[in-house]
Design an enzyme around this catalytic site. Sequence first.
Site, mmCIF file in Angstrom:
data_model
loop_
_atom_site.group_PDB
_atom_site.id
_atom_site.type_symbol
_atom_site.label_atom_id
_atom_site.label_comp_id
_atom_site.label_asym_id
_atom_site.label_seq_id
_atom_site.Cartn_x
_atom_site.Cartn_y
_atom_site.Cartn_z
ATOM 1 N N GLY A 46 -60.506 31.553 -59.515
ATOM 2 C CA GLY A 46 -59.536 30.771 -58.761
ATOM 3 C C GLY A 46 -59.402 31.285 -57.338
ATOM 4 O O GLY A 46 -59.659 32.466 -57.067
ATOM 5 N N GLN A 51 -56.257 32.772 -49.065
ATOM 6 C CA GLN A 51 -57.173 33.893 -49.290
ATOM 7 C C GLN A 51 -58.401 33.835 -48.380
ATOM 8 O O GLN A 51 -59.162 34.797 -48.314
ATOM 9 C CB GLN A 51 -57.603 33.947 -50.764
ATOM 10 C CG GLN A 51 -56.450 34.287 -51.701
ATOM 11 C CD GLN A 51 -56.905 34.393 -53.129
ATOM 12 O OE1 GLN A 51 -56.952 33.394 -53.823
ATOM 13 N NE2 GLN A 51 -57.287 35.579 -53.564
ATOM 14 N N CYS A 94 -57.505 39.652 -58.843
ATOM 15 C CA CYS A 94 -57.361 38.780 -57.680
ATOM 16 C C CYS A 94 -58.448 39.144 -56.672
ATOM 17 O O CYS A 94 -58.673 40.326 -56.404
ATOM 18 C CB CYS A 94 -55.978 38.984 -57.067
ATOM 19 S SG CYS A 94 -55.674 37.973 -55.612
ATOM 20 N N LEU A 95 -59.100 38.119 -56.102
ATOM 21 C CA LEU A 95 -60.179 38.386 -55.144
ATOM 22 C C LEU A 95 -59.658 39.082 -53.883
ATOM 23 O O LEU A 95 -60.431 39.711 -53.161
ATOM 24 C CB LEU A 95 -60.890 37.084 -54.757
ATOM 25 C CG LEU A 95 -61.696 36.426 -55.888
ATOM 26 C CD1 LEU A 95 -62.304 35.118 -55.412
ATOM 27 C CD2 LEU A 95 -62.776 37.368 -56.399
ATOM 28 N N HIS A 136 -51.004 31.711 -61.104
ATOM 29 C CA HIS A 136 -51.380 32.780 -60.166
ATOM 30 C C HIS A 136 -51.667 32.187 -58.782
ATOM 31 O O HIS A 136 -51.213 32.711 -57.753
ATOM 32 C CB HIS A 136 -52.609 33.506 -60.743
ATOM 33 C CG HIS A 136 -53.231 34.535 -59.863
ATOM 34 N ND1 HIS A 136 -53.389 35.854 -60.248
ATOM 35 C CD2 HIS A 136 -53.774 34.464 -58.615
ATOM 36 C CE1 HIS A 136 -53.984 36.532 -59.271
ATOM 37 N NE2 HIS A 136 -54.231 35.706 -58.272
ATOM 38 N N GLU A 137 -52.411 31.076 -58.745
ATOM 39 C CA GLU A 137 -52.788 30.478 -57.454
ATOM 40 C C GLU A 137 -51.589 29.832 -56.758
ATOM 41 O O GLU A 137 -51.471 29.907 -55.527
ATOM 42 C CB GLU A 137 -53.916 29.461 -57.637
ATOM 43 C CG GLU A 137 -55.207 30.002 -58.261
ATOM 44 C CD GLU A 137 -55.730 31.269 -57.616
ATOM 45 O OE1 GLU A 137 -55.475 31.501 -56.418
ATOM 46 O OE2 GLU A 137 -56.397 32.051 -58.334
ATOM 47 N N HIS A 140 -49.772 32.318 -54.874
ATOM 48 C CA HIS A 140 -50.382 32.599 -53.561
ATOM 49 C C HIS A 140 -49.846 31.654 -52.489
ATOM 50 O O HIS A 140 -49.633 32.053 -51.343
ATOM 51 C CB HIS A 140 -51.902 32.408 -53.619
ATOM 52 C CG HIS A 140 -52.663 33.617 -54.060
ATOM 53 N ND1 HIS A 140 -52.642 34.809 -53.379
ATOM 54 C CD2 HIS A 140 -53.501 33.812 -55.106
ATOM 55 C CE1 HIS A 140 -53.437 35.685 -53.994
ATOM 56 N NE2 HIS A 140 -53.961 35.105 -55.054
#
Length: 172
Positions: A46, A51, A94-95, A136-137, A140
């Site tokens: 995701g 990000q 997380c990236l 989660h996204e 963000h």
Amino acid sequence: MAIRPLVILPDARLRLPSEPVGPVTDEIRTLAQDMLETMYDAPGVGLAAIQIGVTKRVVTIDTSKDENAREPRIFLDPEIVWASEEKRVYDEGCLSIPEFYGEVERPDRVRVRFRDLEGREQEIEADGLLSTCIQHEIDHLNGVLFIDHLSKLKRDRVVKKFAKAAKRGEAA
Ligand code: NI
């Protein structure tokens, strides 16, 4: 399409709330395609636009984890309209916080309203990894990171580690 550089902790942009998408322009379509490409390249399941440094409420997800059977999903302006009482715990990553994982408890199932790339309003009910991932996204988009759901001790430790690495000019 292009792979764009990822914004990494402790970059302050990760704390910015993102703005509504507005009309679906070519710029938004390109952004979504670049996000998918960046996410697959990482690889991750995701990605939120912030990000890659863009403060728009755009999310891409693919929970298939199979290069040969991809299921790309694009969500514009996603919002949770219902969440189950039952919870689910998942070891999240997380990236923007590479190679760090932590168990987060979230609602097991959610219903999400969003727009697709044609600007049409859609609603889906998500469970399992898709449910965890979309929550989660959406966090963000509101400047919230999964480490905010961990204990203060764990959060402080990882923030400090990444801050030190950033100072040295390396990845953590
Ligand atoms: Ni993330």
